[in-house]
Enzyme design. Structure first.
Site, mmCIF file in Angstrom:
data_model
loop_
_atom_site.group_PDB
_atom_site.id
_atom_site.type_symbol
_atom_site.label_atom_id
_atom_site.label_comp_id
_atom_site.label_asym_id
_atom_site.label_seq_id
_atom_site.Cartn_x
_atom_site.Cartn_y
_atom_site.Cartn_z
ATOM 1 C CE LYS A 38 -0.585 0.432 5.245
ATOM 2 N NZ LYS A 38 -1.619 0.291 6.198
ATOM 3 N NE ARG A 136 -5.831 -0.176 11.935
ATOM 4 C CZ ARG A 136 -4.548 0.138 11.393
ATOM 5 N NH1 ARG A 136 -3.842 1.140 11.391
ATOM 6 N NH2 ARG A 136 -4.623 -0.741 10.839
ATOM 7 C CE1 TYR A 264 9.603 32.186 1.202
ATOM 8 C CE2 TYR A 264 10.038 29.935 1.432
ATOM 9 C CZ TYR A 264 10.144 31.246 0.841
ATOM 10 O OH TYR A 264 9.078 31.352 -0.885
ATOM 11 C CG MET A 313 6.394 23.870 -2.414
ATOM 12 S SD MET A 313 5.385 24.919 -3.790
ATOM 13 C CE MET A 313 3.947 25.444 -1.986
#
Length: 369
Positions: A38, A136, A264, A313
């Site tokens: 997965k 779950r 930043y 990013m």
């Protein structure tokens, strides 16, 4: 492995084979093996991994959602595929693509049965999941009688396996809880098989379960993270080989003076003359902001270069003061010589998260065995 020229995730299929053989050595020869592929095979390459597992003779594959299974069928994968978290909106697709759903509640059971009837199925393979403490997904122990009655009456579906999931198999301080789960599952499976008059496969062990509770391997085991080189334990990690290596290059080198800032929000302020390198990957590639400001590092020419300032990013900046390097040199984020688990720990997370976070825009390079 050749020199890279851009951010690349190299996927070593020989490492995958090594890990599979190691995990198989922990179980009986007759015990079946399910490989979990997965989440793009834990962030690597789902098709390449599935094809290699099929070549190695794995008995089952598992995905989370139907779309993942369909992608494997499109790639020519013939091995049975268990869909661990099927949704009613995908039941038609599941049957059309010969996928096998995990049915985990009365509502899901009834919904899948309705679709199976509409499609005129007979003994369509599916799996029943029981909750033994993870809380779950899964039927409860009190549902055994209901499940048995449905399976006796309804001929459109056929139960291939019953299974559950350990909550803390890697934590030996929780051994009593894990043993309670195993005993509960034994009780459930014995009760259900007696009522059915048949014996579906049983499976409960994940990677850490295979290592710590091999006596509960039943007829099949499941492994995800272990196949990719991580065993939730440093001693086991030493026996495994990381399949994925994330590498990038230095785009630019800067020389900054004391009191200059980087990135930043001016998150890093230099206290002396420093040399920094900018690398072309960032939080859009899976390196989240939590890894910035010294929480993680990369290897450049064998030396540790901490991430400084905030992760951008598409870029990160690292401190390469004292490292002999130049633009175009390679940087290893994680892989064969730098554990993803170690990279993740600095940000107080786990290997699963960093591995599965690697963006699909990052180039994949398959290293064949």
């Amino acid at each position: 492995m050749g020199k890279i020229r851009e951010t690349t995730l190299q996927i070593d299929l020989s490492a995958l084979e090594h890990n599979y053989k190691y995990l198989r050595s922990k179980i009986a020869a007759e015990t079946k093996f399910l490989a979990v592929v997965k989440a793009f095979a834990y962030g690597s390459d789902m098709v390449a991994i599935a094809k290699k597992m099929e070549q190695l003779g794995v008995d089952y594959l598992a995905v989370a959602y139907a779309k993942e299974g369909s992608l494997l069928r499109d790639a020519g994968i013939k091995t049975p595929i268990l869909v661990l978290h099927p949704l009613p909106s995908n039941f038609d697709e599941i049957i059309d693509r010969c996928l096998e759903p995990s049915l985990y509640s009365r509502k899901i059971f009834k919904a899948f049965l309705e679709v199976a009837k509409a499609k005129h199925q007979k003994a369509y393979p599916m799996h029943i999941k029981f909750n033994t403490g993870l809380n779950r997904l899964g039927f409860n122990e009190t549902d055994v009688d209901w499940v048995a009655e449905q399976l006796k009456v309804e001929k459109e579906i056929h139960v291939v396996s019953i299974f559950s999931h350990l909550a803390a198999s890697e934590d030996l301080e929780e051994k009593s809880f894990s043993l309670d789960q195993i005993n509960t599952f034994k009780k459930i499976s014995e009760n259900l098989t007696e009522k059915l008059g048949s014996t579906p496969m049983r499976h409960m062990l994940n990677t850490s379960g295979i290592i710590n509770y091999a006596e509960a391997q039943f007829e099949m085991v499941r492994s995800g993270i272990g196949l990719y080189g991580y065993g939730n334990d440093a001693k086991i990690d030493a026996q495994l080989k990381p399949v994925a290596s994330l590498k990038t290059i230095i785009s630019q080198i800067h020389h900054i003076e004391a009191n200059e800032t980087v990135g930043y929000n001016r998150a890093f302020t230099s206290n002396s003359s420093r040399k920094t390198a900018t690398l072309p990957l960032g939080h859009a590639d899976g390196i989240g902001r939590q890894y910035g400001n010294g929480k993680a590092s990369v290897l450049i020419n064998g030396k540790k270069a901490p991430i400084i300032g905030n992760v951008c990013m598409d870029m990160i900046m690292v401190d390469v003061t004292g490292i002999d390097c130049q633009e175009g040199d390679e940087a290893l984020v994680f892989g064969q010589n730098k554990s993803a688990e170690g990279f993740a720990q600095g940000a107080k997370t786990i290997s699963y998260e960093i591995l599965t976070a690697i963006s699909q825009r990052v180039k994949r390079e398959i290293i064949a065995s």
